[in-house]
Each structure stands twice: as C-alpha cells, then as structure tokens.
Design an enzyme around this catalytic site. Structure first.
Site, mmCIF file in Angstrom:
data_model
loop_
_atom_site.group_PDB
_atom_site.id
_atom_site.type_symbol
_atom_site.label_atom_id
_atom_site.label_comp_id
_atom_site.label_asym_id
_atom_site.label_seq_id
_atom_site.Cartn_x
_atom_site.Cartn_y
_atom_site.Cartn_z
ATOM 1 N N ASP A 254 0.855 -1.187 0.000
ATOM 2 C CA ASP A 254 0.000 0.000 0.000
ATOM 3 C C ASP A 254 0.891 1.238 0.000
ATOM 4 O O ASP A 254 1.436 1.623 1.042
ATOM 5 C CB ASP A 254 -0.942 0.012 1.205
ATOM 6 C CG ASP A 254 -1.998 1.093 1.069
ATOM 7 O OD1 ASP A 254 -2.890 0.946 0.214
ATOM 8 O OD2 ASP A 254 -1.930 2.091 1.810
ATOM 9 N N GLU B 63 2.033 5.228 -0.326
ATOM 10 C CA GLU B 63 1.527 6.534 0.078
ATOM 11 C C GLU B 63 2.283 7.611 -0.715
ATOM 12 O O GLU B 63 3.481 7.479 -0.976
ATOM 13 C CB GLU B 63 1.724 6.767 1.575
ATOM 14 C CG GLU B 63 0.836 5.919 2.462
ATOM 15 C CD GLU B 63 -0.635 6.248 2.330
ATOM 16 O OE1 GLU B 63 -0.967 7.397 1.957
ATOM 17 O OE2 GLU B 63 -1.465 5.356 2.579
ATOM 18 N N ASP C 110 -1.892 1.545 -7.267
ATOM 19 C CA ASP C 110 -0.508 1.406 -6.817
ATOM 20 C C ASP C 110 0.414 0.899 -7.931
ATOM 21 O O ASP C 110 1.476 1.484 -8.186
ATOM 22 C CB ASP C 110 -0.424 0.446 -5.620
ATOM 23 C CG ASP C 110 -1.219 0.938 -4.429
ATOM 24 O OD1 ASP C 110 -0.620 1.496 -3.499
ATOM 25 O OD2 ASP C 110 -2.450 0.769 -4.439
ATOM 26 N N HIS D 145 -4.309 5.908 6.228
ATOM 27 C CA HIS D 145 -3.436 6.685 5.337
ATOM 28 C C HIS D 145 -1.997 6.780 5.842
ATOM 29 O O HIS D 145 -1.200 7.535 5.286
ATOM 30 C CB HIS D 145 -3.993 8.080 5.056
ATOM 31 C CG HIS D 145 -5.282 8.036 4.281
ATOM 32 N ND1 HIS D 145 -5.424 7.309 3.114
ATOM 33 C CD2 HIS D 145 -6.491 8.616 4.520
ATOM 34 C CE1 HIS D 145 -6.668 7.442 2.661
ATOM 35 N NE2 HIS D 145 -7.332 8.219 3.494
ATOM 36 N N ASP E 25 -2.035 0.885 7.060
ATOM 37 C CA ASP E 25 -2.999 0.454 6.046
ATOM 38 C C ASP E 25 -2.633 -0.923 5.505
ATOM 39 O O ASP E 25 -3.517 -1.746 5.215
ATOM 40 C CB ASP E 25 -3.044 1.467 4.901
ATOM 41 C CG ASP E 25 -3.867 2.697 5.244
ATOM 42 O OD1 ASP E 25 -4.511 2.705 6.310
ATOM 43 O OD2 ASP E 25 -3.867 3.644 4.449
#
Length: 248
Positions: free
Chosen positions: A43, A45, A144, A204, A209
């Site tokens: 995940d 960011e 992603d 987030h 996450d």
C-alpha cells in the site's frame, strides 16, 4: 541519516506484526488451498511522488505474517521547501514527520533494497524470468501498480521492474467473492466494516494500512476464497488486462 532500526523509528513503528495479525487455528477448517505460496500486501503513500513503500509478506498456507519491508521514500524532483511542506501535511498529523526525514531514501535505492529482500526470501531473481516465484502482490485497488509505480519509475528515470507486471486487486476479489454491494468494496474501510473487522492504527499511514489490508486478506482466506491475479500488464503494449468483467 538514521537507519530503519534507529530507536526513534522503532518507537513509532511496531515491527512485531505477528501479534497484530493473529491466526485462529480453527480457521484452517474452512481455508481453501492456494496456487501461490506468499502474498505481498502493498500500500503506497504519496500522490506527487511515492513517500512510503511498505510490503507485508503473508504465508498463503498458514495465513500468518512472515516478514515486512518498509521504507520511507525521498522525492527526487521536489525542492526541499516543497518536501518539508509536503511531509508536514502528510505525516505531521501522525507524529512521524521526523522519522520520515531521518530515514527516507530515493526510490531507486528503495527498489535496490527491496530486490535484495525478494532475493533473500527466494521470491525473485534475474534467473526466474523476471516474475515473482509463487507469490503475488496484493493491493487495495489498481492505482498502486497500474499507475503510481510506473509514474514514479519515469520520474526516477528507471525501467519498470518486471515483478510489478501483475497483482491481485483485493477490492475486485472481495466484491466478486462476497457478492456484496459495490459500495461495500470501494475501499479498505468499507471492506473492513462489511466483515466487521476492527481497524488498526492510523488510516493513510502506509504501514498501518498494509496491516489492515492484510486483515481483510486473512478473512477472505478463512472464508474460503481462492486468491488469484486479477490484473496484469502486457509487456509489449503496456496495456492492463483484468480477470473480472465486473470490477471496482
């Protein structure tokens, strides 16, 4: 620059994830056999450039936590003033902006370290034809690996690694397995609420996450889902093809 095992970093992040992802022994009675050995929950960011790159390794047979790769990523095309403002807005509310500044490295270095990690676990190697060895990335959506990693590779002026060519979009898998309302699978929070899974940490913050996405994955495995690649990139045309016609 501080290392990832600096006390400041370890104080903020619990790397004993096995206690955050417990596996109920009784769950194995319903578990479906998988074609893969490992799931790599990813995940990212960062909307301008990637800021955080966490990958959590789950054993497909035991559903248990195996290992974690986690790096903060320093943008290469932004001024220091812009970076400081960006990081304060993104990580200041989590209290980890100092940790980010002390540990972040360029994306190219992150990938070099990540590839060493993959090789250490025998999940990838140049002699394997470029694809992962009996493993697949699991993402919450297609963004992603369909969009962000290729965009970041262009910014960092590196070739898109071959192991990023396919992945499991957990939202599509969830929606098609449980036959839920579309609104229940539009994101991580919706999937967790639908299965009544408690949320861990801060939404987030990439590392948290990733743990929560892994919890949804574990629940699906317990409920008998057979996980398979849902999206793959054609190496010639670079277009992406999908397993499910009805997608999120």
């Amino acid at each position: 620059m501080f290392s990832m095992d600096d006390p400041m970093h370890l104080e903020k992040f619990n790397h004993d994830i096995s206690r955050d992802l417990p596996v109920d022994a009784a769950a194995f009675q319903r578990k479906c056999s998988q074609d893969l050995d490992f799931f790599l929950v990813l995940d990212l960011e960062g909307k301008i450039e990637i800021l955080e790159f966490p990958v959590l390794m789950i054993d497909a047979k035991t559903m248990g936590f195996v290992d974690l790769f986690h790096r903060f990523v320093r943008p290469t095309k932004m001024s220091e003033q812009h970076i400081n403002k960006y990081i304060e807005g993104k990580y200041g509310k989590f209290g980890v902006d100092r940790v980010w500044h002390d540990t972040a490295i360029p994306f190219k270095e992150v990938l070099q370290q990540f590839e060493a990690w993959l090789i250490q676990h025998r999940l990838w190697g140049e002699g394997r034809g470029g694809r992962l060895n009996r493993a697949a990335f699991v993402t919450c959506g297609n963004w992603d690996l369909k969009t962000k990693v290729p965009d970041q590779c262009k910014v960092s002026q590196i070739k898109l690694p071959s192991y990023f060519m396919e992945w499991i979009n957990l939202k599509d898998a969830f929606y098609n397995f449980y036959k839920t309302r579309r609104s229940d699978a539009t994101g991580m929070v919706g999937m967790m609420k639908n299965r009544r899974i408690s949320m861990f940490g801060s939404h987030h913050l990439g590392i948290d996450d990733t743990k929560n996405i892994a919890r949804v994955l574990q629940r699906m495995l317990v409920d008998g889902a057979r996980m398979q690649v849902t999206a793959w990139r054609n190496p010639d045309s670079r277009t992406v093809e999908y397993l499910f016609e009805d997608r999120i």
